[in-house]
Enzyme design. Structure first.
Site, PDB file in Angstrom:
ATOM      1  N   CYS A   1      -0.063   4.553   1.988  1.00  0.00           N
ATOM      2  CA  CYS A   1      -0.386   3.913   3.600  1.00  0.00           C
ATOM      3  C   CYS A   1       1.199   4.027   4.089  1.00  0.00           C
ATOM      4  O   CYS A   1       1.317   4.873   5.082  1.00  0.00           O
ATOM      5  CB  CYS A   1      -0.509   2.661   4.084  1.00  0.00           C
ATOM      6  N   ASP A   2       2.525   3.577   3.238  1.00  0.00           N
ATOM      7  CA  ASP A   2       3.277   3.633   3.935  1.00  0.00           C
ATOM      8  C   ASP A   2       4.612   4.438   2.559  1.00  0.00           C
ATOM      9  O   ASP A   2       6.136   4.176   3.349  1.00  0.00           O
ATOM     10  CB  ASP A   2       4.295   1.853   3.953  1.00  0.00           C
TER      11      ASP A   2
ATOM     12  N   CYS B   1       0.840  -1.499   0.415  1.00  0.00           N
ATOM     13  CA  CYS B   1      -0.131   0.150   0.184  1.00  0.00           C
ATOM     14  C   CYS B   1       0.756   1.005  -0.569  1.00  0.00           C
ATOM     15  O   CYS B   1       1.461   1.704   1.017  1.00  0.00           O
ATOM     16  CB  CYS B   1      -0.624  -0.262   1.135  1.00  0.00           C
TER      17      CYS B   1
END
Ligand code: NDP
Length: 331
Positions: free
Chosen positions: A157-158, A154
């Site tokens: 997200c990261d 992701c």
């Protein structure tokens, strides 16, 4: 072969003491655009739906960046905002949205039983499955070794952790193209590792990739190994795998992102509900009805072709209408 064979259900009184079981007309499992849209329609049809949100409330869209192709948002909207709005809309009409995970189901008799968090049984007259799909991994040992230490599925997200660094994205579809362009805005350099000699992504996404100067597309490359000392520091790739001129290529990266597609989340009910070989639920043509009477499926869980927020939302609406019709016909 016709995989769609409706199941015959026996009406069965619960053997568990009455007080222990909650009875609902409509239970929705999953909180993506499909689940929330089903909830909006079911709530407005007075089915008093209960929605179990699952591990990732809001579903896959909460891990995407800007959504520019959902009608009604001329300036785009973030996935997180859209899902928060959908939830608010579902709750406005009385949906009971609950944090929890469905751990077991029993669709062998009617009404259907669904166990939440291993200890709470709900008896439902209709069940709408909208559990979506989960990111796939390559299956390399080094992937699990570095999970959380440089390997991620992701980017939104990261990606933040890799600002100014070099990263790699694996995949040639829209997700990979989208994640690569997103990361290119944060990182120094992005390698896009594509196993074929071309991208599968839409023309618009391909153009975006090609226009982005700090993305280097490595066509005909497969990943052999992710390397590093405790954290990801690089990857070993094979160029033109299996060909005479096959060649090992090493890249230095701090982040390694997977964007190679998804697997439908159908394992926990597969015993009862017919799926195809890849785990996608099979529904009756032009309907969300599964082979189990009173169980309906919507969203990515039953769609291996379109997989868009708007098509998911559309099938969520269909599922609620099918559930309402099912209940009306029983009365
Ligand atoms: P896709 O299935 O479309 O693409 C998966 C990609 O990963 C393909 O390029 C595939 O390669 C590659 N791949 C699969 N397995 C491996 C492997 N073991 N090693 C290396 N590469 C591998 O998945 P997406 O998640 O990209 O997209 C899913 C759907 O969602 C699509 O319909 C897409 O259009 C849609 N989508 C739309 C977006 C938007 O409109 N904004 C954004 C994101 C997705 P190969 O081509 O060789 O099979």
């Amino acid at each position: 072969m016709d995989l769609f064979k409706p199941m015959n259900l026996e009406e069965k009184k619960s053997t568990t003491p009455e007080g222990d079981i909650e009875k609902v007309k409509c239970l929705i499992i999953g909180s993506g655009p499909a689940g929330y849209t089903a909830a909006i329609y079911a709530a407005r049809a007075n089915l008093s739906p209960v929605l179990i949100e699952g591990l990732q409330p809001g579903g896959q869209l909460t891990t995407t960046t800007e959504i520019d192709n959902f009608p009604g948002y001329p300036d785009g909207i973030t996935g997180v905002e859209m899902m928060a709005d959908l939830k608010k809309q579902a709750e406005r009409f009385g949906t009971d949205c609950r944090w929890g995970i469905v751990t077991d189901v029993d669709f062998s008799s009617y009404p259907h039983k669904v166990v939440v968090d291993g200890n709470k049984t709900i008896e439902a007259e209709t069940v709408i499955l909208g559990t979506g799909a989960t990111a796939k991994y390559l299956g390399l040992e080094s992937e699990s070794k570095y999970a959380g230490s440089g390997v991620s599925a992701c980017a939104t997200c990261d990606g933040f952790f890799y600002r100014g660094k070099d990263v790699a994205v694996v995949g040639g579809g829209d997700t990979a193209a989208e994640e690569a362009t997103y990361l290119a805005g944060l990182c120094n350099k992005v390698y896009l590792i594509v196993r074929k000699p071309y991208l599968r992504a839409s023309k618009a996404m391909q153009d975006r990739v090609n226009r982005t100067k700090n993305i280097e597309v490595l066509y005909e490359h497969n990943t052999k190994e992710i390397t590093g000392d405790g954290v990801v520091q690089g990857a070993t790739l094979i160029k033109r795998l299996g060909e005479e001129d096959e060649q090992e290529v090493k890249i230095n990266v701090d982040g390694f992102f997977l964007a190679i597609g998804h697997t439908p989340n159908s394992d926990f009910f597969k015993q009862y509900v017919t799926t195809d070989a890849n785990g996608y639920v099979i529904t009756e043509p032009d309907s969300t009805r599964t082979n189990v009477p009173g169980v309906f499926a919507c969203g990515d869980l039953k769609d291996s072709v379109y997989r868009q927020a708007i098509t998911s939302a559309g099938s969520g609406c269909m599922a609620a209408m099918d559930a309402e019709k099912f209940l009306a016909e029983r009365e």
